[in-house]
Scaffold this motif. Structure first.
Motif, short mmCIF file in Angstrom:
data_model
loop_
_atom_site.label_atom_id
_atom_site.label_comp_id
_atom_site.label_asym_id
_atom_site.label_seq_id
_atom_site.Cartn_x
_atom_site.Cartn_y
_atom_site.Cartn_z
N TRP A 20 -14.30 78.76 -0.88
CA TRP A 20 -14.35 77.35 -0.49
C TRP A 20 -15.00 76.51 -1.59
CZ3 TRP A 20 -18.87 74.68 -0.32
CH2 TRP A 20 -20.06 75.40 -0.23
N LYS A 21 -15.87 77.14 -2.38
CA LYS A 21 -16.52 76.45 -3.50
C LYS A 21 -15.77 76.81 -4.77
CE LYS A 21 -21.03 75.62 -5.55
NZ LYS A 21 -22.44 76.06 -5.60
N LYS A 22 -15.01 75.87 -5.27
CA LYS A 22 -14.06 76.11 -6.36
C LYS A 22 -14.68 76.83 -7.56
CE LYS A 22 -10.69 73.65 -9.19
NZ LYS A 22 -10.10 72.37 -9.50
N GLU A 23 -15.88 76.43 -7.96
CA GLU A 23 -16.51 77.02 -9.14
C GLU A 23 -17.27 78.32 -8.84
OE1 GLU A 23 -19.35 73.93 -7.46
OE2 GLU A 23 -17.20 74.14 -7.74
N GLY A 24 -17.30 78.72 -7.61
CA GLY A 24 -17.99 79.95 -7.22
C GLY A 24 -19.47 79.72 -6.95
N HIS A 25 -20.16 80.80 -6.60
CA HIS A 25 -21.56 80.71 -6.18
C HIS A 25 -22.52 81.46 -7.10
CE1 HIS A 25 -20.60 79.06 -2.14
NE2 HIS A 25 -19.48 79.72 -2.32
N GLY A 26 -22.00 82.06 -8.14
CA GLY A 26 -22.85 82.91 -8.97
C GLY A 26 -22.99 84.27 -8.32
N PRO A 27 -23.71 85.19 -8.98
CA PRO A 27 -23.89 86.53 -8.41
C PRO A 27 -24.43 86.46 -6.98
CG PRO A 27 -24.76 86.43 -10.64
CD PRO A 27 -24.41 85.01 -10.24
N THR A 28 -23.83 87.24 -6.09
CA THR A 28 -24.12 87.11 -4.66
C THR A 28 -24.39 88.46 -4.01
OG1 THR A 28 -22.71 85.16 -4.53
CG2 THR A 28 -23.18 86.27 -2.46
N ASP A 29 -25.52 88.53 -3.28
CA ASP A 29 -25.82 89.70 -2.45
C ASP A 29 -25.51 89.34 -1.00
OD1 ASP A 29 -27.92 88.05 -1.60
OD2 ASP A 29 -29.50 89.36 -2.32
N VAL A 30 -25.76 90.26 -0.09
CA VAL A 30 -25.39 90.04 1.31
C VAL A 30 -26.12 88.84 1.92
CG1 VAL A 30 -27.04 91.69 2.32
CG2 VAL A 30 -24.92 91.16 3.53
N ILE A 31 -27.38 88.65 1.59
CA ILE A 31 -28.13 87.53 2.18
C ILE A 31 -27.55 86.21 1.70
CG2 ILE A 31 -30.39 86.41 2.28
CD1 ILE A 31 -31.59 89.29 2.25
N SER A 33 -24.59 85.74 0.61
CA SER A 33 -23.23 85.61 1.15
C SER A 33 -23.23 84.97 2.52
CB SER A 33 -22.54 86.97 1.21
OG SER A 33 -22.98 87.73 2.33
N LEU A 34 -24.27 85.24 3.30
CA LEU A 34 -24.37 84.67 4.64
C LEU A 34 -24.81 83.21 4.60
CD1 LEU A 34 -25.93 87.76 6.39
CD2 LEU A 34 -23.78 86.67 7.04
N TYR A 35 -25.87 82.90 3.86
CA TYR A 35 -26.36 81.52 3.92
C TYR A 35 -25.52 80.55 3.11
CZ TYR A 35 -29.20 81.65 -0.45
OH TYR A 35 -29.64 81.73 -1.75
N ARG A 36 -24.73 81.04 2.17
CA ARG A 36 -23.83 80.17 1.41
C ARG A 36 -22.37 80.30 1.85
NH1 ARG A 36 -26.83 76.40 -0.97
NH2 ARG A 36 -28.32 77.24 -2.43
N SER A 37 -22.10 81.23 2.76
CA SER A 37 -20.75 81.48 3.25
C SER A 37 -19.79 81.74 2.08
CB SER A 37 -20.26 80.31 4.10
OG SER A 37 -19.03 80.64 4.71
N GLY A 169 -30.19 86.42 6.20
CA GLY A 169 -29.15 85.53 5.71
C GLY A 169 -29.00 84.30 6.58
N ILE A 170 -29.09 84.48 7.89
CA ILE A 170 -28.96 83.35 8.82
C ILE A 170 -30.18 82.44 8.71
CG2 ILE A 170 -28.86 82.72 11.26
CD1 ILE A 170 -27.19 85.31 11.66
N GLN A 171 -31.37 83.02 8.62
CA GLN A 171 -32.59 82.21 8.49
C GLN A 171 -32.60 81.40 7.20
OE1 GLN A 171 -35.51 85.32 8.91
NE2 GLN A 171 -35.64 85.08 11.13
N ALA A 172 -32.01 81.95 6.14
CA ALA A 172 -31.97 81.25 4.86
C ALA A 172 -31.15 79.97 4.93
CB ALA A 172 -31.42 82.18 3.77
N VAL A 173 -30.23 79.87 5.89
CA VAL A 173 -29.46 78.65 6.07
C VAL A 173 -30.40 77.46 6.34
CG1 VAL A 173 -27.78 77.47 7.58
CG2 VAL A 173 -27.42 79.85 6.90
#
Length: 175
Positions: A20-31, A33-37, A169-173
């Motif tokens: 959904w974010k055209k330029e990407g999110h940078g390196p991503t772990d599971v946490i 991945s959840l708070y940034r979808s 991950g949810i709390q990080a939102v």
């Protein structure tokens, strides 16, 4: 411990899937991945997980089944798997279809109440309760006329470690 590179696209079977974010999110772990979808994280995960495994864990959290709430017309929704596709469409499940389902799209069909119940189950340690409209009925003088007790529908088989990762991950939102 999986880290997925931060590209905004994922190539699979000759097709490019976009985050959904055209330029990407940078390196991503599971946490993250959840708070940034982060769709690309889940696309990568989908290539390592068969649809039947994803369906098993989804159903374990209450998706694809009625919650039992005391309202008429509740539908179960749908968590697709290989047996469902063979039965309804007389064809096999293709791995690329899992990429849509893992991000909540494709043939997956849930109700808002199932999603709320799923998140509540993650938050409370894996217990899925039957939702209630009314906790108690009180008389005009304050006495309790009728009271409903919590009813456990299911205890998930998720480990405490995995539930904690999802909670983080949810709390990080909210941060």
């Amino acid at each position: 411990n999986t880290i997925v590179p931060g590209a905004g696209t994922f190539k699979f079977g000759g097709r490019i899937f976009h985050d959904w974010k055209k330029e990407g999110h940078g390196p991503t772990d599971v946490i993250k991945s959840l708070y940034r979808s982060v769709d690309v994280y889940y696309y990568k995960l989908a290539t390592r997980m068969e649809i039947d495994v994803l369906a098993k864990y989804s159903r374990d959290l209450g998706l694809g089944q009625r919650t039992g709430i005391e309202l008429p017309g509740e539908i179960p929704g749908l968590v697709p798997d290989t047996a469902w596709k063979r039965r309804t469409q007389k064809t096999e499940w293709y791995p690329g279809e899992t990429l849509s389902v893992i991000i909540g799209q494709g043939q997956l069909n849930t109700t808002p109440l199932q999603l709320a119940n799923m998140i509540a189950g993650v938050a409370n340690g894996g217990t899925i309760y039957k939702p209630r409209i009314v906790k108690f009925i009180e008389s005009q003088d304050g006495g309790i006329l009728e009271k409903t007790e919590p009813e456990i529908l299911h205890q998930t088989r998720w480990s405490e470690k995995n539930l904690n990762l999802v909670r983080k991950g949810i709390q990080a939102v909210l941060q």
